[in-house]
Design a protein around this motif. Structure first.
Motif, short mmCIF file in Angstrom:
data_model
loop_
_atom_site.label_atom_id
_atom_site.label_comp_id
_atom_site.label_asym_id
_atom_site.label_seq_id
_atom_site.Cartn_x
_atom_site.Cartn_y
_atom_site.Cartn_z
N SER A 150 58.28 23.52 41.56
CA SER A 150 58.45 23.07 40.19
C SER A 150 59.90 22.63 39.99
CB SER A 150 58.09 24.19 39.20
OG SER A 150 58.87 25.35 39.47
N ILE A 180 55.79 18.81 39.20
CA ILE A 180 55.44 19.73 40.28
C ILE A 180 55.21 18.88 41.52
CG2 ILE A 180 53.83 21.53 41.04
CD1 ILE A 180 53.09 21.79 37.99
N PHE A 224 51.54 24.17 34.65
CA PHE A 224 51.16 24.78 35.92
C PHE A 224 49.68 25.13 35.94
CE2 PHE A 224 55.65 26.35 35.64
CZ PHE A 224 56.14 25.61 36.71
N THR A 225 49.11 25.21 37.13
CA THR A 225 47.83 25.86 37.29
C THR A 225 48.06 27.36 37.09
OG1 THR A 225 47.13 24.21 38.90
CG2 THR A 225 45.91 26.28 38.87
N ARG A 255 54.05 24.50 46.64
CA ARG A 255 54.36 23.56 45.56
C ARG A 255 55.67 23.98 44.90
NH1 ARG A 255 48.50 23.72 43.74
NH2 ARG A 255 47.57 21.82 44.58
#
Length: 234
Positions: free
Chosen positions: A210, A233, A174-175, A208
């Motif tokens: 996941s 994602i 993830f970011t 977004r």
């Protein structure tokens, strides 16, 4: 200018993250470091501020950027500018002002760090993970295209991109979350369905999602979003 750009972005698209990649050394002056309540940068001079009027400590302290990506274009243990010492300092400073630091390295064919071996890049990436704060490790490659420039490694010519994918980036990631940005829960998705290998659902826009694939042997209560189960994602 930096403040105005950030304000404009947040007014129109508040989910967009705005950051800058300044020169790799800043805040070497004790007077400047004391002004912001940090220790002086362990290497270099005040060229960035005095020479090009770039003031990254000001951007961080007033929150006019979401992340800093300093150009720490040196090897670990460099005699005049040590990647390890400088990267650690930047992560400390970013954390003090509740912002993220993603250290940048020049991997260009004609860069000063062209002589770095693939394992040395690996060592730098691991170091940034070890010293990162806010659960926000990150590493920036410049220029992107040279990730596909073949170099000698392990007695053969191969791409840095392939080497790092095999050694450092095996899992989707993830970011890092930006805790200072206001967000609201978008709600649960609906109409989740699987058709063969295609997964579909309905949900709000500009979000977004996941997707995890969890083995049947793992009870829901024992699932804690482990990285190895993250498929992707959307």
């Amino acid at each position: 200018m930096v403040r105005k750009v950030n304000d404009y972005i947040k007014a129109h698209k508040p989910w967009v993250r705005f950051g800058i990649g300044p020169a790799g050394i800043a805040g070497t002056s004790k007077a400047v470091a004391d002004k912001y309540g940090v220790r002086p940068c362990p290497s270099g001079s005040d060229w960035q501020y005095n020479g090009i009027a770039s003031d990254p400590l000001a951007w961080l302290s007033e929150g006019s950027i979401d992340f800093i990506s300093p150009q720490v274009y040196w090897p670990i243990g460099h005699s005049s500018a040590d990647f390890a010492e400088i990267s650690t300092w930047w992560c400390e400073v970013a954390d003090k002002f509740d912002r993220h630091c993603y250290v940048s390295q020049n991997i260009g064919k004609n860069s000063d760090c062209e002589f770095l071996t693939f394992p040395e890049y690996e060592e730098q990436i691991q170091l940034t993970r070890d010293v990162a704060k806010n659960d926000a490790p990150g590493y920036v490659f410049f220029p992107w295209a040279d990730l596909k420039y073949k170099r000698h490694a392990s007695n053969k010519r191969q791409y840095l991109m392939g080497y790092l994918r095999d050694h450092m980036y095996q899992n989707v990631a993830f970011t890092p979350a930006f805790n200072w940005m206001k967000v609201t829960c978008p709600g649960a998705v609906s109409n989740v369905a699987r058709n063969g290998r295609e997964l579909t659902w309905d949900g709000p826009d500009n979000v977004r999602y996941s997707v995890y694939a969890i083995p049947k042997s793992i009870a829901p209560a024992d699932f804690h979003k482990e990285a190895q189960y993250l498929v992707g994602i959307s």
